[in-house]
Write a protein that holds these residues in place. Structure first.
Motif, PDB file in Angstrom:
ATOM      1  N   GLU A 101      -6.069  -6.419  -3.075  1.00 23.82           N
ATOM      2  CA  GLU A 101      -6.154  -6.606  -1.632  1.00 23.82           C
ATOM      3  C   GLU A 101      -6.124  -7.981  -1.103  1.00 23.82           C
ATOM      4  O   GLU A 101      -5.657  -7.960  -0.176  1.00 23.82           O
ATOM      5  CB  GLU A 101      -7.821  -5.873  -1.213  1.00 23.82           C
ATOM      6  CG  GLU A 101      -7.508  -4.459  -1.385  1.00 23.82           C
ATOM      7  CD  GLU A 101      -9.019  -3.936  -1.283  1.00 23.82           C
ATOM      8  OE1 GLU A 101     -10.139  -4.634  -1.627  1.00 23.82           O
ATOM      9  OE2 GLU A 101      -9.042  -2.778  -0.888  1.00 23.82           O
ATOM     10  N   SER A 102      -6.501  -9.068  -1.915  1.00 32.74           N
ATOM     11  CA  SER A 102      -6.114 -10.396  -1.538  1.00 32.74           C
ATOM     12  C   SER A 102      -4.577 -10.670  -1.524  1.00 32.74           C
ATOM     13  O   SER A 102      -4.454 -11.665  -0.737  1.00 32.74           O
ATOM     14  CB  SER A 102      -6.999 -11.277  -2.468  1.00 32.74           C
ATOM     15  OG  SER A 102      -6.366 -11.432  -3.524  1.00 32.74           O
TER      16      SER A 102
ATOM     17  N   TYR B 156      -1.751  -5.838  -0.680  1.00 35.07           N
ATOM     18  CA  TYR B 156      -1.392  -4.653  -1.261  1.00 35.07           C
ATOM     19  C   TYR B 156      -2.664  -3.521  -1.034  1.00 35.07           C
ATOM     20  O   TYR B 156      -3.834  -3.960  -0.780  1.00 35.07           O
ATOM     21  CB  TYR B 156      -1.199  -4.691  -3.019  1.00 35.07           C
ATOM     22  CG  TYR B 156      -0.073  -5.505  -3.261  1.00 35.07           C
ATOM     23  CD1 TYR B 156       1.108  -5.493  -2.494  1.00 35.07           C
ATOM     24  CD2 TYR B 156      -0.504  -6.476  -4.145  1.00 35.07           C
ATOM     25  CE1 TYR B 156       2.202  -6.272  -2.986  1.00 35.07           C
ATOM     26  CE2 TYR B 156       0.772  -7.455  -4.594  1.00 35.07           C
ATOM     27  CZ  TYR B 156       1.781  -7.261  -3.979  1.00 35.07           C
ATOM     28  OH  TYR B 156       2.930  -8.225  -4.262  1.00 35.07           O
ATOM     29  N   ARG B 157      -2.210  -2.251  -0.930  1.00 34.96           N
ATOM     30  CA  ARG B 157      -3.188  -1.355  -0.646  1.00 34.96           C
ATOM     31  C   ARG B 157      -3.697  -0.392  -1.807  1.00 34.96           C
ATOM     32  O   ARG B 157      -3.008  -0.085  -2.594  1.00 34.96           O
ATOM     33  CB  ARG B 157      -2.516  -0.255   0.372  1.00 34.96           C
ATOM     34  CG  ARG B 157      -3.362   0.628   1.150  1.00 34.96           C
ATOM     35  CD  ARG B 157      -2.680   1.580   2.080  1.00 34.96           C
ATOM     36  NE  ARG B 157      -1.811   2.418   1.283  1.00 34.96           N
ATOM     37  CZ  ARG B 157      -0.501   2.775   1.230  1.00 34.96           C
ATOM     38  NH1 ARG B 157       0.330   1.954   2.026  1.00 34.96           N
ATOM     39  NH2 ARG B 157      -0.049   3.747   0.626  1.00 34.96           N
ATOM     40  N   ILE B 158      -4.829  -0.181  -1.876  1.00 31.49           N
ATOM     41  CA  ILE B 158      -5.443   0.521  -2.744  1.00 31.49           C
ATOM     42  C   ILE B 158      -5.596   1.999  -2.318  1.00 31.49           C
ATOM     43  O   ILE B 158      -6.085   2.439  -1.680  1.00 31.49           O
ATOM     44  CB  ILE B 158      -6.963   0.235  -3.232  1.00 31.49           C
ATOM     45  CG1 ILE B 158      -7.182  -1.481  -3.510  1.00 31.49           C
ATOM     46  CG2 ILE B 158      -7.675   1.169  -4.262  1.00 31.49           C
ATOM     47  CD1 ILE B 158      -6.447  -1.679  -4.516  1.00 31.49           C
ATOM     48  N   GLU B 159      -4.789   2.741  -3.150  1.00 28.23           N
ATOM     49  CA  GLU B 159      -4.296   4.038  -2.601  1.00 28.23           C
ATOM     50  C   GLU B 159      -5.198   5.041  -3.380  1.00 28.23           C
ATOM     51  O   GLU B 159      -5.708   6.081  -2.682  1.00 28.23           O
ATOM     52  CB  GLU B 159      -2.794   4.440  -3.090  1.00 28.23           C
ATOM     53  CG  GLU B 159      -2.277   5.597  -2.386  1.00 28.23           C
ATOM     54  CD  GLU B 159      -0.795   5.978  -2.644  1.00 28.23           C
ATOM     55  OE1 GLU B 159      -0.450   6.682  -3.657  1.00 28.23           O
ATOM     56  OE2 GLU B 159       0.030   5.390  -1.913  1.00 28.23           O
TER      57      GLU B 159
ATOM     58  N   ILE C 264      -2.060   1.110  -6.916  1.00 27.11           N
ATOM     59  CA  ILE C 264      -1.944   0.114  -5.938  1.00 27.11           C
ATOM     60  C   ILE C 264      -0.504   0.439  -5.300  1.00 27.11           C
ATOM     61  O   ILE C 264       0.480   0.630  -6.050  1.00 27.11           O
ATOM     62  CB  ILE C 264      -1.963  -1.302  -6.627  1.00 27.11           C
ATOM     63  CG1 ILE C 264      -3.307  -1.191  -7.287  1.00 27.11           C
ATOM     64  CG2 ILE C 264      -1.983  -2.563  -5.691  1.00 27.11           C
ATOM     65  CD1 ILE C 264      -3.660  -2.545  -8.040  1.00 27.11           C
ATOM     66  N   ARG C 265      -0.514   0.005  -4.061  1.00 30.08           N
ATOM     67  CA  ARG C 265       0.969   0.292  -3.361  1.00 30.08           C
ATOM     68  C   ARG C 265       1.275  -1.164  -2.550  1.00 30.08           C
ATOM     69  O   ARG C 265       0.274  -1.352  -1.796  1.00 30.08           O
ATOM     70  CB  ARG C 265       0.757   1.398  -2.750  1.00 30.08           C
ATOM     71  CG  ARG C 265       2.206   1.622  -2.177  1.00 30.08           C
ATOM     72  CD  ARG C 265       2.552   3.253  -1.578  1.00 30.08           C
ATOM     73  NE  ARG C 265       1.902   4.313  -2.764  1.00 30.08           N
ATOM     74  CZ  ARG C 265       2.656   4.577  -3.786  1.00 30.08           C
ATOM     75  NH1 ARG C 265       3.931   4.249  -3.848  1.00 30.08           N
ATOM     76  NH2 ARG C 265       2.299   5.613  -4.685  1.00 30.08           N
TER      77      ARG C 265
END
Length: 134
Positions: A25-26, A29-32, A46-47
């Motif tokens: 996240e830092s 990126y997005r935690i799907e 992670i995307r």
């Protein structure tokens, strides 16, 4: 040596998941998906929200890697690589050499499969995520 309780194992297993989510996240990126403990599914997907490319991260810290873990990696690469644009699986483990030695269907080390030692994952993950997700 006393046996570990299930709660202790979950804590050992989940710690890298929380850390990797914070790192990802830092970096933007997005935690799907995130599955802790005994939940079903990959530990983390992670995307990159721009490119749509993703990676799966599996924490095997606190677990012995058995044949069922190898089958899980094979299944995930087969099911997720095309359907969900997953580029690679990253495994965090205390026994990386054992994982590297095992041959698995559909798994190509250092192309779609990476193994990171539990003792250094916090140092390695930022660079590995940038390399894989861009």
């Amino acid at each position: 040596m006393p046996e570990r309780s299930e709660e202790e194992e979950s804590t050992l297993h989940d710690y890298p998941i929380y850390e990797v989510c914070a790192i990802a996240e830092s970096l933007g990126y997005r935690i799907e998906e995130r599955h802790l403990g005994g939940e079903q599914g990959p530990d983390i997907i992670i995307r990159n929200p721009v490119s749509g490319i993703g990676v799966i991260v599996e924490s095997e810290v606190g677990h012995n890697i058995t044949n069922s873990a190898y089958r899980k990696f094979e299944r995930e690469i087969r099911e997720y690589s095309n359907a969900k644009s997953i580029k690679a699986i990253i495994v965090i483990t205390e026994t990386p050499r054992r994982v590297w030695k095992k041959s698995m269907k559909g798994i190509e080390p250092r192309r779609n499969f990476y193994v990171v030692a539990g003792s250094v994952f916090k140092d390695i993950m930022p660079a590995l995520l940038v390399k894989l997700l861009g």
